[in-house]
Enzyme design. Structure first.
Site, PDB file in Angstrom:
ATOM      1  N   ASP A 184      -8.279  -3.107  -7.647  1.00 43.05           N
ATOM      2  CA  ASP A 184      -7.875  -2.158  -6.597  1.00 43.05           C
ATOM      3  C   ASP A 184      -8.331  -0.756  -6.986  1.00 43.05           C
ATOM      4  OD1 ASP A 184      -6.635  -0.518  -4.778  1.00 43.05           O
ATOM      5  OD2 ASP A 184      -4.672  -1.468  -4.951  1.00 43.05           O
ATOM      6  N   HIS A 188      -7.390  -4.437  -3.380  1.00 38.86           N
ATOM      7  CA  HIS A 188      -6.392  -3.754  -2.577  1.00 38.86           C
ATOM      8  C   HIS A 188      -6.178  -4.540  -1.281  1.00 38.86           C
ATOM      9  CE1 HIS A 188      -3.947  -0.317  -1.485  1.00 38.86           C
ATOM     10  NE2 HIS A 188      -4.506  -0.321  -0.280  1.00 38.86           N
ATOM     11  N   CYS A 220       0.846  -1.194   0.000  1.00 42.41           N
ATOM     12  CA  CYS A 220       0.000   0.000   0.000  1.00 42.41           C
ATOM     13  C   CYS A 220       0.889   1.254   0.000  1.00 42.41           C
ATOM     14  CB  CYS A 220      -0.963  -0.054   1.180  1.00 42.41           C
ATOM     15  SG  CYS A 220      -2.256   1.197   1.157  1.00 42.41           S
TER      16      CYS A 220
END
Length: 245
Positions: free
Chosen positions: A183, A214, A125
């Site tokens: 995502d 994600h 991330c």
């Protein structure tokens, strides 16, 4: 391998940075991996991921990425309050702070008997972006970026010319870029822009897009995909095995 974990508090120009070190127990020197968390800092899933990598023969360092903005030891929850605080911290920290954090960890591991001096980076991330940022340091030989947020945006505060994608000429090592097609944080157009920018250079990089959401590497919550996570770890371990040993 059995894992030994301990804490070091590293001085940086923006304050003390707590860093969690996970490495093989006993004697021996190993390559180091600078391991960057999500906005929530070292949660259970991040610690387990770092220890997993350490168990394959690496000294893994997990810094508190927002150490300037929180009390030492802060871990944010995977809930609305934690997400809001983490995103606020992301918007508040200047990118130069990440550079000096990286330099502090690199200087630290180079002095340790348990480190060979070979250094890589990895993250999930925002941590994928921060691993990419670490790749700007000449000592970093290879970097695994998992669904790196904000490479295609200007969300992270940058002065003119300081955006990570504006400094590709500083990257000397190999890149592994891994994305989830489902995502929403890095949509297809954003991924395409990052790919185009990388492909316009002579950088050595590998690009993978999986049918994942994600945070598919996070072993907590409904988005976790164990099969994709195993593939992701294997790709990272293959690269680090080639470049850090």
């Amino acid at each position: 391998m059995n894992i030994h974990s301990h804490i070091v508090d590293l001085p940086t120009p923006t304050g003390v940075m707590r860093t969690y070190v996970h490495r093989p127990a006993g004697e021996g020197a190993y390559p180091a991996i600078l391991f960057y968390s999500e906005i929530f800092q070292q949660t259970g899933p991040i610690e387990r991921a770092a220890r997993f990598m350490a168990g394959h023969g690496y000294a893994v360092l997990v810094p508190e990425v927002f150490h300037e903005l929180n009390p030492i030891g802060t871990v944010l929850g995977y809930d609305d309050a934690g997400r809001d605080k983490g995103n606020a911290d992301k918007a508040a920290k200047d990118v130069q702070g990440y550079d000096t954090d990286n330099q502090a960890m690199i200087e630290f591991v180079k002095k340790q008997a348990w480190c060979t001096g070979d250094i890589g980076a990895m993250g999930f991330c925002i941590g994928g972006h921060l691993a990419f940022r670490a790749a700007l340091q000449p000592e970093v030989k290879s970097t695994a970026c998992f669904y790196a947020t904000d490479l295609h945006t200007q969300v992270i505060p940058n002065k003119p010319g300081q955006h990570s994608m504006e400094n590709l000429d500083k990257i000397k090592g190999e890149l592994l870029m891994i994305w989830g097609k489902q995502d929403p944080h890095i949509p297809a157009a954003g991924r395409a822009q990052v790919y185009s920018d990388l492909n316009a250079t002579d950088l050595k990089f590998t690009w993978h897009e999986f049918n994942g959401q994600h945070a598919f590497m996070r072993d907590e919550g409904e988005r976790y995909d164990p099969q994709l996570a195993a593939t992701g770890y294997q790709l990272a371990l293959q690269m680090f095995g080639r470049t850090l040993r």
